[in-house]
Motif scaffolding. Structure first.
Motif, mmCIF file in Angstrom:
data_model
loop_
_atom_site.group_PDB
_atom_site.id
_atom_site.type_symbol
_atom_site.label_atom_id
_atom_site.label_comp_id
_atom_site.label_asym_id
_atom_site.label_seq_id
_atom_site.Cartn_x
_atom_site.Cartn_y
_atom_site.Cartn_z
ATOM 1 N N LYS A 136 0.843 -1.209 0.000
ATOM 2 C CA LYS A 136 0.000 0.000 0.000
ATOM 3 C C LYS A 136 0.875 1.255 0.000
ATOM 4 O O LYS A 136 0.576 2.220 -0.692
ATOM 5 C CB LYS A 136 -0.930 -0.002 1.223
ATOM 6 N N ALA A 137 1.958 1.207 0.759
ATOM 7 C CA ALA A 137 2.855 2.368 0.823
ATOM 8 C C ALA A 137 3.477 2.624 -0.557
ATOM 9 O O ALA A 137 3.521 3.765 -1.030
ATOM 10 C CB ALA A 137 3.940 2.134 1.873
ATOM 11 N N TYR A 138 3.935 1.559 -1.219
ATOM 12 C CA TYR A 138 4.532 1.712 -2.556
ATOM 13 C C TYR A 138 3.491 2.192 -3.565
ATOM 14 O O TYR A 138 3.782 2.980 -4.449
ATOM 15 C CB TYR A 138 5.148 0.394 -3.043
ATOM 16 N N ALA A 139 2.278 1.680 -3.414
ATOM 17 C CA ALA A 139 1.209 2.080 -4.343
ATOM 18 C C ALA A 139 0.983 3.586 -4.227
ATOM 19 O O ALA A 139 0.905 4.295 -5.235
ATOM 20 C CB ALA A 139 -0.075 1.316 -4.036
ATOM 21 N N LEU A 140 0.894 4.069 -2.986
ATOM 22 C CA LEU A 140 0.686 5.501 -2.749
ATOM 23 C C LEU A 140 1.783 6.323 -3.415
ATOM 24 O O LEU A 140 1.506 7.319 -4.094
ATOM 25 C CB LEU A 140 0.712 5.777 -1.241
ATOM 26 N N MET A 141 3.012 5.869 -3.245
ATOM 27 C CA MET A 141 4.145 6.612 -3.814
ATOM 28 C C MET A 141 4.088 6.614 -5.341
ATOM 29 O O MET A 141 4.530 7.546 -5.986
ATOM 30 C CB MET A 141 5.463 5.992 -3.345
ATOM 31 N N ALA A 142 3.542 5.526 -5.895
ATOM 32 C CA ALA A 142 3.491 5.411 -7.363
ATOM 33 C C ALA A 142 2.223 6.031 -7.935
ATOM 34 O O ALA A 142 1.977 5.957 -9.139
ATOM 35 C CB ALA A 142 3.578 3.934 -7.753
ATOM 36 N N GLY A 143 1.403 6.609 -7.062
ATOM 37 C CA GLY A 143 0.175 7.244 -7.530
ATOM 38 C C GLY A 143 -0.901 6.247 -7.924
ATOM 39 O O GLY A 143 -1.781 6.539 -8.734
ATOM 40 N N ILE A 144 -0.826 5.053 -7.353
ATOM 41 C CA ILE A 144 -1.853 4.037 -7.627
ATOM 42 C C ILE A 144 -2.741 3.944 -6.388
ATOM 43 O O ILE A 144 -2.239 3.907 -5.261
ATOM 44 C CB ILE A 144 -1.195 2.666 -7.927
ATOM 45 N N SER A 145 -4.051 3.902 -6.599
ATOM 46 C CA SER A 145 -4.973 3.886 -5.473
ATOM 47 C C SER A 145 -4.753 2.638 -4.607
ATOM 48 O O SER A 145 -4.629 1.529 -5.130
ATOM 49 C CB SER A 145 -6.412 3.911 -6.008
ATOM 50 N N VAL A 146 -4.739 2.845 -3.273
ATOM 51 C CA VAL A 146 -4.555 1.692 -2.390
ATOM 52 C C VAL A 146 -5.750 0.736 -2.478
ATOM 53 O O VAL A 146 -5.633 -0.443 -2.139
ATOM 54 C CB VAL A 146 -4.303 2.097 -0.910
ATOM 55 N N ALA A 147 -6.871 1.252 -2.956
ATOM 56 C CA ALA A 147 -8.035 0.374 -3.142
ATOM 57 C C ALA A 147 -7.704 -0.754 -4.123
ATOM 58 O O ALA A 147 -8.293 -1.833 -4.070
ATOM 59 C CB ALA A 147 -9.222 1.187 -3.661
ATOM 60 N N GLU A 148 -6.753 -0.502 -5.006
ATOM 61 C CA GLU A 148 -6.356 -1.549 -5.956
ATOM 62 C C GLU A 148 -5.667 -2.713 -5.238
ATOM 63 O O GLU A 148 -5.784 -3.860 -5.654
ATOM 64 C CB GLU A 148 -5.437 -0.980 -7.037
ATOM 65 N N VAL A 149 -4.935 -2.395 -4.164
ATOM 66 C CA VAL A 149 -4.280 -3.463 -3.406
ATOM 67 C C VAL A 149 -5.356 -4.337 -2.755
ATOM 68 O O VAL A 149 -5.255 -5.568 -2.724
ATOM 69 C CB VAL A 149 -3.310 -2.897 -2.339
ATOM 70 N N ASP A 150 -6.404 -3.676 -2.255
ATOM 71 C CA ASP A 150 -7.524 -4.417 -1.669
ATOM 72 C C ASP A 150 -8.160 -5.349 -2.706
ATOM 73 O O ASP A 150 -8.426 -6.514 -2.425
ATOM 74 C CB ASP A 150 -8.594 -3.454 -1.137
ATOM 75 N N LEU A 151 -8.385 -4.791 -3.895
ATOM 76 C CA LEU A 151 -9.011 -5.605 -4.946
ATOM 77 C C LEU A 151 -8.120 -6.780 -5.326
ATOM 78 O O LEU A 151 -8.589 -7.889 -5.578
ATOM 79 C CB LEU A 151 -9.271 -4.750 -6.193
#
Ligand code: GLN
Length: 301
Positions: free
Chosen positions: A22-37
């Motif tokens: 989730k932390a990496y996703a945030l940094m890459a501008g990808i929604s953390v909701a995608e990690v959930d999915l």
């Protein structure tokens, strides 16, 4: 996703992966909701469990792939910018769970409105709902399946130029229990529907409508991974819409509905073309849920 659960990972291990990812996703501008999915599909963890992080204390979580494989897959999302739906193989649209791969456009939420517009229109003109409806350029088959779902008395035809897309569309119709309601044809627009000339009550399409020069400026998920055939609408983006305006009167009944999705900013030009043609009346431009002009609808005179 449904595959045999073979891998066991401890809750703590998966939780660590989850937090870091989730932390990496945030940094890459990808929604953390995608990690959930992602974890919903691969570890069958629902949103509440993820939100509460209660799985952290579970001794084991069974997954369809190992944590290493999961991580490799996520890196394709992060580094190659592969859309999440192509990695999980699943897209959610209306009440459907659909199979998708890189041969088909990922169904967008705004496209769902097309089906609502068909419902409203056929409620007020009930004969239409019993006629023949076509989804031209069906891709993953979403619109055809959506039509079959709401127009229980209509005959539905779905056409696509790409055999790969059509194979996915067929699989989706089977998966949704709608295969017996939809006739699939491979070909370009109306070409496989010659036998229906003058008989079609409704045409719905989400054609390629993005101007060619804009494609290279789109986000990498779309530009590098979604099929160009489904996006590129020629110099002004209107090649396919123009073609559908010119040709539909040959195939459709008087009083039939012509309905397409288009890009923000194209409404005025599409309305002008529809009126200018002379075969259409009651031309209307409708916004999507974000208030952006997105759909053009007209009746055949
Ligand atoms: N809606 C898609 C996008 O935003 C484009 C789909 C199309 O061209 N029909 O990229």
């Amino acid at each position: 996703m449904n595959f045999p659960s073979r891998w066991l990972v401890s809750g703590l291990e998966l939780w660590r992966w989850y937090c870091q990812t989730k932390a990496y996703a945030l940094m890459a501008g990808i929604s953390v909701a995608e990690v959930d999915l992602f974890l919903k599909e691969f570890a069958d963890l629902d949103r509440l469990t993820l939100r509460l992080e209660s799985f952290k204390d579970w001794p084991n979580i069974s997954m369809g792939l190992s944590l290493v494989e999961l991580d490799i897959l996520w890196h394709r999302r992060l580094e190659d910018r592969v859309p999440l739906q192509y990695l999980t193989g699943v897209a959610y649209w209306r009440n459907f769970s659909l199979k998708v791969d890189s041969g088909v456009l990922i169904p967008r939420p705004e496209t769902e409105c097309l089906i609502d517009m068909v419902v409203v229109t056929t409620n007020s003109i009930s004969d239409l709902g019993q006629g023949i409806w076509v989804d031209l350029g069906t891709g993953s088959g979403v619109i055809a399946c959506g039509l079959a779902d709401v127009l229980t008395e209509a005959s539905i035809y779905a056409v696509d130029y790409s055999p790969l897309a059509l194979a996915i569309a067929r699989q989706n119709a089977v998966k949704l229990g709608l295969a017996h309601r939809i006739n699939f044809y491979e070909g370009s627009w109306w070409q496989p529907l010659e036998h229906l000339r003058g008989q079609i009550s409704g045409m719905v399409a989400n054609p390629p409508y993005i101007p060619s020069s804009i494609i290279s400026t789109l986000q990498p998920e779309v530009r590098d991974h979604e099929p160009r055939l489904a996006l590129d609408g020629g110099v002004d983006g209107l090649d396919c819409i123009r073609f559908l305006i010119e040709t539909a009167p040959l195939y459709m009944v008087s009083g039939g509905i012509w309905l397409v999705e288009m890009m923000a900013g194209q409404g005025e030009e599409v309305a002008k073309m529809l009126y200018g043609h002379g075969s259409y009346c009651q031309v209307e431009i409708f916004p999507d849920l974000e208030g952006v002009d997105r759909f053009a609808m007209a009746y055949l005179k």
